[in-house]
Design an enzyme around this catalytic site. Structure first.
Site, PDB file in Angstrom:
ATOM      1  N   HIS A  42       0.871  -1.180   0.000  1.00 30.27           N
ATOM      2  CA  HIS A  42       0.000   0.000   0.000  1.00 30.27           C
ATOM      3  C   HIS A  42       0.912   1.236   0.000  1.00 30.27           C
ATOM      4  O   HIS A  42       1.755   1.376  -0.882  1.00 30.27           O
ATOM      5  CB  HIS A  42      -0.908  -0.110   1.238  1.00 30.27           C
ATOM      6  N   HIS A  91      -2.393  -2.267  -9.779  1.00 35.21           N
ATOM      7  CA  HIS A  91      -3.383  -1.688  -8.870  1.00 35.21           C
ATOM      8  C   HIS A  91      -4.623  -2.551  -8.866  1.00 35.21           C
ATOM      9  O   HIS A  91      -4.995  -3.092  -9.901  1.00 35.21           O
ATOM     10  CB  HIS A  91      -3.731  -0.257  -9.316  1.00 35.21           C
ATOM     11  N   ASP A 129       2.697   5.504  -6.705  1.00 36.05           N
ATOM     12  CA  ASP A 129       3.953   5.404  -5.964  1.00 36.05           C
ATOM     13  C   ASP A 129       5.183   5.299  -6.865  1.00 36.05           C
ATOM     14  O   ASP A 129       6.304   5.381  -6.387  1.00 36.05           O
ATOM     15  CB  ASP A 129       3.915   4.169  -5.038  1.00 36.05           C
TER      16      ASP A 129
HETATM   17  N1  CMC Z   1       4.811  -6.778 -10.455  1.00 33.69           N
HETATM   18  C1  CMC Z   1       4.679  -7.971 -11.093  1.00 33.69           C
HETATM   19  N2  CMC Z   1       3.525  -8.648 -11.202  1.00 33.69           N
HETATM   20  C2  CMC Z   1       2.443  -8.093 -10.649  1.00 33.69           C
HETATM   21  C3  CMC Z   1       2.483  -6.854  -9.976  1.00 33.69           C
HETATM   22  C4  CMC Z   1       3.722  -6.185  -9.902  1.00 33.69           C
HETATM   23  N3  CMC Z   1       3.832  -5.024  -9.289  1.00 33.69           N
HETATM   24  N4  CMC Z   1       1.259  -6.552  -9.529  1.00 33.69           N
HETATM   25  C5  CMC Z   1       0.457  -7.575  -9.896  1.00 33.69           C
HETATM   26  N5  CMC Z   1       1.173  -8.499 -10.574  1.00 33.69           N
HETATM   27  C6  CMC Z   1       0.675  -9.713 -11.187  1.00 33.69           C
HETATM   28  C7  CMC Z   1       0.318 -10.757 -10.128  1.00 33.69           C
HETATM   29  O1  CMC Z   1       1.427 -11.567  -9.834  1.00 33.69           O
HETATM   30  C8  CMC Z   1      -0.795 -11.498 -10.817  1.00 33.69           C
HETATM   31  O2  CMC Z   1      -0.226 -12.326 -11.784  1.00 33.69           O
HETATM   32  P1  CMC Z   1      -0.864 -13.805 -12.077  1.00 33.69           P
HETATM   33  O3  CMC Z   1      -2.239 -13.536 -12.626  1.00 33.69           O
HETATM   34  O4  CMC Z   1       0.073 -14.432 -13.028  1.00 33.69           O
HETATM   35  O5  CMC Z   1      -0.917 -14.500 -10.747  1.00 33.69           O
HETATM   36  C9  CMC Z   1      -1.540 -10.407 -11.582  1.00 33.69           C
HETATM   37  O6  CMC Z   1      -0.554  -9.391 -11.841  1.00 33.69           O
HETATM   38  C10 CMC Z   1      -2.715  -9.823 -10.818  1.00 33.69           C
HETATM   39  O7  CMC Z   1      -2.225  -9.281  -9.601  1.00 33.69           O
HETATM   40  P2  CMC Z   1      -2.961  -9.395  -8.215  1.00 33.69           P
HETATM   41  O8  CMC Z   1      -1.931  -9.702  -7.165  1.00 33.69           O
HETATM   42  O9  CMC Z   1      -4.145 -10.291  -8.306  1.00 33.69           O
HETATM   43  O10 CMC Z   1      -3.490  -7.913  -8.021  1.00 33.69           O
HETATM   44  P3  CMC Z   1      -4.070  -7.293  -6.692  1.00 33.69           P
HETATM   45  O11 CMC Z   1      -5.180  -6.455  -7.112  1.00 33.69           O
HETATM   46  O12 CMC Z   1      -4.337  -8.342  -5.672  1.00 33.69           O
HETATM   47  O13 CMC Z   1      -2.838  -6.432  -6.154  1.00 33.69           O
HETATM   48  C11 CMC Z   1      -1.330  -4.657  -5.826  1.00 33.69           C
HETATM   49  C12 CMC Z   1      -2.705  -5.082  -6.365  1.00 33.69           C
HETATM   50  C13 CMC Z   1      -1.220  -3.135  -5.870  1.00 33.69           C
HETATM   51  C14 CMC Z   1      -1.194  -5.129  -4.351  1.00 33.69           C
HETATM   52  C15 CMC Z   1      -0.230  -5.327  -6.691  1.00 33.69           C
HETATM   53  O14 CMC Z   1      -0.346  -4.864  -8.027  1.00 33.69           O
HETATM   54  C16 CMC Z   1       1.171  -5.044  -6.151  1.00 33.69           C
HETATM   55  O15 CMC Z   1       1.624  -5.752  -5.261  1.00 33.69           O
HETATM   56  N6  CMC Z   1       1.885  -3.994  -6.699  1.00 33.69           N
HETATM   57  C17 CMC Z   1       3.189  -3.645  -6.182  1.00 33.69           C
HETATM   58  C18 CMC Z   1       3.068  -2.822  -4.902  1.00 33.69           C
HETATM   59  C19 CMC Z   1       2.569  -1.424  -5.176  1.00 33.69           C
HETATM   60  O16 CMC Z   1       3.046  -0.724  -6.050  1.00 33.69           O
HETATM   61  N7  CMC Z   1       1.615  -0.978  -4.350  1.00 33.69           N
HETATM   62  C20 CMC Z   1       1.036   0.357  -4.422  1.00 33.69           C
HETATM   63  C21 CMC Z   1      -0.373   0.337  -4.890  1.00 33.69           C
HETATM   64  S1  CMC Z   1      -0.989   1.931  -5.390  1.00 33.69           S
HETATM   65  C22 CMC Z   1      -0.999   2.940  -4.012  1.00 33.69           C
HETATM   66  C23 CMC Z   1      -1.595   2.380  -2.789  1.00 33.69           C
HETATM   67  O17 CMC Z   1      -2.589   1.688  -2.775  1.00 33.69           O
HETATM   68  O18 CMC Z   1      -1.035   2.687  -1.745  1.00 33.69           O
END
Ligand code: CMC
Length: 436
Positions: free
Chosen positions: A268, A307, A363
């Site tokens: 987050h 996201h 971010d």
């Molecule tokens: N790098 C590589 N792969 C990713 C990433 C990433 N940053 N984010 C998602 N994926 C992949 C994930 O592995 C999954 O792949 P597969 O379908 O093969 O299993 C697919 O994309 C869908 O991801 P998800 O984990 O189901 O997505 P989510 O909605 O649960 O997670 C998230 C959203 C923001 C937690 C995630 O994208 C992430 O961890 N990003 C990196 C951390 C980040 O930048 N966070 C800040 C978010 S924006 C500001 C805030 O909220 O504070």
């Protein structure tokens, strides 16, 4: 039959149910009537991370994640970032309308005159270890304000709620700045009422021996814009925490502390600090392809990408990228920016990221600006928490006014054992003989 309904047939019983659809949703509780017999509790919805569950009605922030649209109270984020100050946007988020001149002046005056901390709070902060993380200090100190303002627990009184809201918005930068000064071992600087919200924050962070702090106007404006962009983002993890804790009628200092704790995680608000670590780890532009390869192999995540809601370019990231250019004209370029641009370029063309609709989020570039302005990475998430506390409070106030408000209390699917036979101590297996 009314067209705005959903008809469900339970194949276990052959019975059919018709449920109303309102605002594109069906009520989970309507599922409860779907039962196989008298002893059946009734159907529940299973949604472990609230991926497809609306938890409230809100008129604060609108997001269309597919199109990359973000609006506060109906105003596009681009327009607000271009034309408003952060406190003007805070007023909009809290009261639902843009303030006129006299309303804004009164609002700014009120916030400015609540920025001081009680001396006991300052002394409380002195007790932290010399190298304590500023975010952990902020979370604890916000919670400690509950001891200074015990009347805050009277959350049913709207006038009392507003008083605490003003205090929190005013004092967040003071606590944030003190957490930084503590971390670097400098004496705390008291607020200066002649300065704007962001200029005063910069003053409390960086004034040394000069009698009056003069903020660079471009950098102060950049910070104001970043604060606007971070002010609210509907039902994200920390806002959901704020509402959840607030729903028990906890006081707003404790609820904001909980929300800030949720924000601190690397998935987050903690992501901005992680992005900078990642860019430092990559080190140079030519190492980007190898790093992307590791991400695609699933070893690491590309921090600042992806996201839950945006499946398009995060509109905040676009504005931040533009703001970065203005900042770099003052501070000179930053080697991390070249690496970030290269990461973005490659990722946006790569099938892995395209297929998963992974774009830079808020971010991705904010940390690079913060670093250029002179903030230490440990302060990045604190810089997120200051403006986001406005969103938390706007949503908390909205929750208190919601006639449907109830204590948040999800259900579970119990997967454990039932009604086991108690084993006396002397008959239990020796350590290591059973797996826990
Ligand atoms: N790098 C590589 N792969 C990713 C990433 C990433 N940053 N984010 C998602 N994926 C992949 C994930 O592995 C999954 O792949 P597969 O379908 O093969 O299993 C697919 O994309 C869908 O991801 P998800 O984990 O189901 O997505 P989510 O909605 O649960 O997670 C998230 C959203 C923001 C937690 C995630 O994208 C992430 O961890 N990003 C990196 C951390 C980040 O930048 N966070 C800040 C978010 S924006 C500001 C805030 O909220 O504070």
């Amino acid at each position: 039959m009314a067209s705005n309904t959903l008809t469900i047939t339970d194949n276990r019983t052959g019975r059919t149910y018709t449920l109303p659809i309102e605002d594109g949703t069906v009520r989970s509780l309507d599922m409860r009537q779907i039962r196989t017999g008298e002893d059946d509790f009734g159907l529940m919805m299973y949604d472990p991370a609230f991926v497809n569950t609306a938890s409230c009605r809100s008129s604060v922030t609108f997001i269309d994640g597919e199109r990359g649209i973000l609006e506060y109270r109906g105003y596009p984020i681009e327009v607000l970032a271009e034309n408003c100050t952060f406190l003007e946007v805070a007023y909009l988020l809290l009261f639902g309308k843009l303030p006129n001149k006299s309303e804004l002046n009164a609002w700014v005056y009120e916030i400015t005159h609540h920025t001081m901390l009680h001396e006991t709070t300052r002394k409380f902060m002195e007790g932290f270890r010399y190298d304590a993380h500023p975010m952990a200090m902020l979370v604890s100190t916000v919670a400690a304000l509950s001891t200074v303002y015990p009347e805050a627990k009277n959350v049913q009184d709207p006038a009392n709620r507003l008083r605490q809201i003003k205090r929190l918005i005013a004092k967040m930068p003071t606590m944030a700045a003190m957490s930084y000064r503590h971390n670097v071992g400098f004496p705390y600087v008291y607020p200066d009422n002649d300065l704007s919200y962001t200029e005063n924050f910069m003053n409390m962070l960086w004034r040394m021996v000069e009698p009056k702090y003069a903020a660079n106007p471009v950098l102060a404006r950049a910070l104001d814009v970043l604060f606007i962009l971070h002010a609210d983002h509907e039902q994200n993890c920390s806002t959901n925490t704020m509402r959840s804790v607030g729903s028990s009628l906890a006081d707003p200092y404790l609820a904001v502390a909980s929300a800030a704790a949720a924000l601190s995680g690397p998935l987050h608000g903690g992501a901005n600090e992680e992005v900078l670590k990642m860019l430092n780890e990559i080190g140079s532009k030519d190492k980007v392809p190898a790093y992307i390869r590791k991400v695609k192999e699933g070893h690491i995540k590309l921090m600042g990408f992806g996201h839950r809601v945006y499946k398009n370019y995060d509109p905040r990231a676009k504005i931040i990228k533009r703001t970065a250019e203005q900042v770099f004209q003052v501070t000179g370029s930053n080697p991390q920016l070249d690496i970030a641009l290269e990461l973005e370029r490659i990722a946006l063309e790569d099938e892995y990221f395209v297929d998963r609709k992974l774009y830079p989020n808020v971010d991705f570039y904010s940390g690079i600006i913060y670093q250029a302005v002179g903030f230490k990475p440990e302060l990045f998430t604190v810089l997120f928490a200051i403006p986001r506390s406005v969103g938390w409070l706007a949503q908390w106030e909205e929750m208190h006014r919601d006639p449907e408000r109830k204590i948040a209390r999800p259900r579970q699917i119990y997967t454990g054992e039932r009604t086991r036979t108690f084993i006396p101590m002397e008959e239990r297996a020796v350590a290591g003989a059973v797996s826990a």
